[in-house]
Design an enzyme around this catalytic site. Structure first.
Site, PDB file in Angstrom:
ATOM      1  N   ASP A 125      44.651  75.311  59.027  1.00 42.43           N
ATOM      2  CA  ASP A 125      45.047  74.438  57.924  1.00 42.43           C
ATOM      3  C   ASP A 125      44.572  73.009  58.194  1.00 42.43           C
ATOM      4  OD1 ASP A 125      46.826  73.408  59.806  1.00 42.43           O
ATOM      5  OD2 ASP A 125      48.513  74.565  59.041  1.00 42.43           O
ATOM      6  N   HIS A 169      39.688  78.140  56.400  1.00 47.60           N
ATOM      7  CA  HIS A 169      41.006  77.791  55.872  1.00 47.60           C
ATOM      8  C   HIS A 169      41.949  78.983  55.777  1.00 47.60           C
ATOM      9  CE1 HIS A 169      43.632  74.811  54.554  1.00 47.60           C
ATOM     10  NE2 HIS A 169      43.154  74.500  53.371  1.00 47.60           N
TER      11      HIS A 169
END
Length: 434
Positions: free
Chosen positions: A410, A406
């Site tokens: 995204d 992450h």
């Protein structure tokens, strides 16, 4: 007669160093060109290092368990003299005559670290500066020190930077902050010092590969904030096509047609569609890879895992991918994989369905930023929509799960990529020619 140096040879793409397992020769042994003189291990596979010429071993410069760099001189030998037959001394004997290991001398201790204690209740304030130089990170990886632990080491550099001497001093003192608790803020949470009862039973020592796997998994979780997304795919057309064509495929190409080549082919297409899933993180930079190399997590007979790689998978036909997948799987089962065959992957697939798992939450294979888990293919009753109305049919369904980093991937990118993989699985052409 002259003396030459034996250097650690290049062992594959991205391999920069290895750990000495054992010598197969000793000082004074006469060897022939290409005779194995040394066993060495990397984070991928074990290899044998051959002699580069006929001659006599005159000096061994490294010993078992030492970490050496590619190109480093590891031994010396004389060449040019007439050799008389002489059997090499077994590794155990050679080990006794090998020179004593000289550990790198740690830098002079700094005042800031002189107060460290080896107590398990040791507490320390975390460093405010969380930037670590590549050299410090490299040393930490060699000693399996996480970034959280690095942040607990007293730093003496400018602006609170952690220096090489700081980390060597810390290691020399036994890593007292390895399990330390940070000093809590006034209202902060303090991690409890739990005295867990681990129970009694048979003690089984981890083998070297299992230790490396454990270190890599912990390192990956410390490095990448993992997020996992899931989709469901209808593989009915793919399953039916394979069942109808696997015999003809083997007769035409001489290769078994499993689902793995079909998965690799589809994933490579999706990676090409979303190049930002095919990256690595280097500090504050993102390296977008030019090649699409698909790793496939494979179980070894020992129960450990290894990741052989199909290089440039997006540029190969299905029959070529199938041949490579079968060859790599066979080599894995027989512990015959070479360094180049287990390095350079840019995205990995883990087929947890092989073990009967419905789905999985795999750990990212560093330095990649994503890993796909394919679950078991199961027949289920599904509602299918048609112009004339809905129908209930038996379909071959599978869950896909994507773990992604992450920091750079995204939810939109991760979810879009995963959906694209599922689309390629579902849109498989049932009339495809082999």
């Amino acid at each position: 007669m002259k003396e030459i140096e034996i250097k650690l040879p290049k062992m594959g793409e991205s391999i920069a160093e290895g750990t000495i397992i054992s010598w197969s020769v000793a000082v004074g042994d006469e060897v022939e060109q290409d005779q194995t003189i040394l066993e060495i291990a990397t984070d991928k596979v074990d290899s044998e290092v051959p002699a580069t010429a006929d001659g006599t071993i005159t000096e061994l410069l490294v010993q078992s368990d030492e970490v050496v760099k590619v190109g480093q001189v590891i031994a010396k030998m004389t060449v040019g003299a007439t050799q008389s037959p002489k059997k090499a001394v077994p590794a155990k004997t050679a080990k006794k005559e090998a020179p004593k290991k000289t550990a790198p001398k740690a830098a002079k201790k700094q005042t800031a670290s002189s107060g460290l204690s080896s107590s398990s209740s040791y507490q320390v304030n975390s460093n405010q500066n969380t930037f670590f130089s590549p050299l410090v990170v490299s040393i930490a990886k060699q000693h399996h020190i996480s970034f959280e632990e690095l942040a607990r080491i007293p730093a003496t550099g400018n602006d609170g930077r952690l220096r090489k001497s700081d980390i060597f001093n810390y290691i020399e003192e036994g890593r007292p902050a390895q399990f330390a608790q940070p000093v809590p803020e006034a209202s902060g949470f303090q991690v409890p010092d739990l005295k867990l009862d681990k129970g009694k039973g048979k003690i089984v020592e981890m083998d070297r590969m299992r230790q490396m796997i454990a270190d890599h998994m912990v390192y990956s979780k410390h490095t990448s904030p993992h997020v996992t997304a899931y989709v469901e795919a209808d593989l009915t057309d793919m399953v039916n096509w394979r069942n109808s064509n696997k015999k003809a495929f083997q007769e035409k190409y001489g290769e078994r047609l499993t689902f793995t080549p079909l998965f690799v082919e589809a994933v490579a297409k999706a990676v090409k569609d979303f190049p930002m899933i095919n990256v690595s993180v280097d500090g504050k930079q993102i390296i977008v890879k030019e090649d699409i190399n698909i790793g496939m997590a494979t179980a070894l007979p020992s129960g450990n895992l290894i990741v052989p790689v199909v290089k440039n998978a997006d540029q190969k036909e299905l029959e070529t991918i199938a041949a490579e997948v079968n060859a790599l799987a066979e080599k894995a089962r027989n512990n015959k994989l070479k360094h180049d065959e287990t390095s350079g992957s840019t995205f990995t697939i883990s087929n947890v369905g092989t073990f009967g798992s419905l789905m999985g939450t795999p750990i990212i294979n560093q330095p990649e930023v994503g890993i796909l888990a394919t679950g078991i293919i199961k027949k289920r009753a599904e509602v299918m929509e048609y112009e004339e109305g809905d129908k209930i049919e038996i379909r071959h369904m599978m869950y896909l799960s994507l773990s992604f980093d992450h920091r750079v991937v995204d939810g939109f990118l991760g979810g879009s990529f995963l959906k694209r993989v599922a689309d390629y699985f579902e849109d498989f052409k049932a009339d495809r020619k082999i």
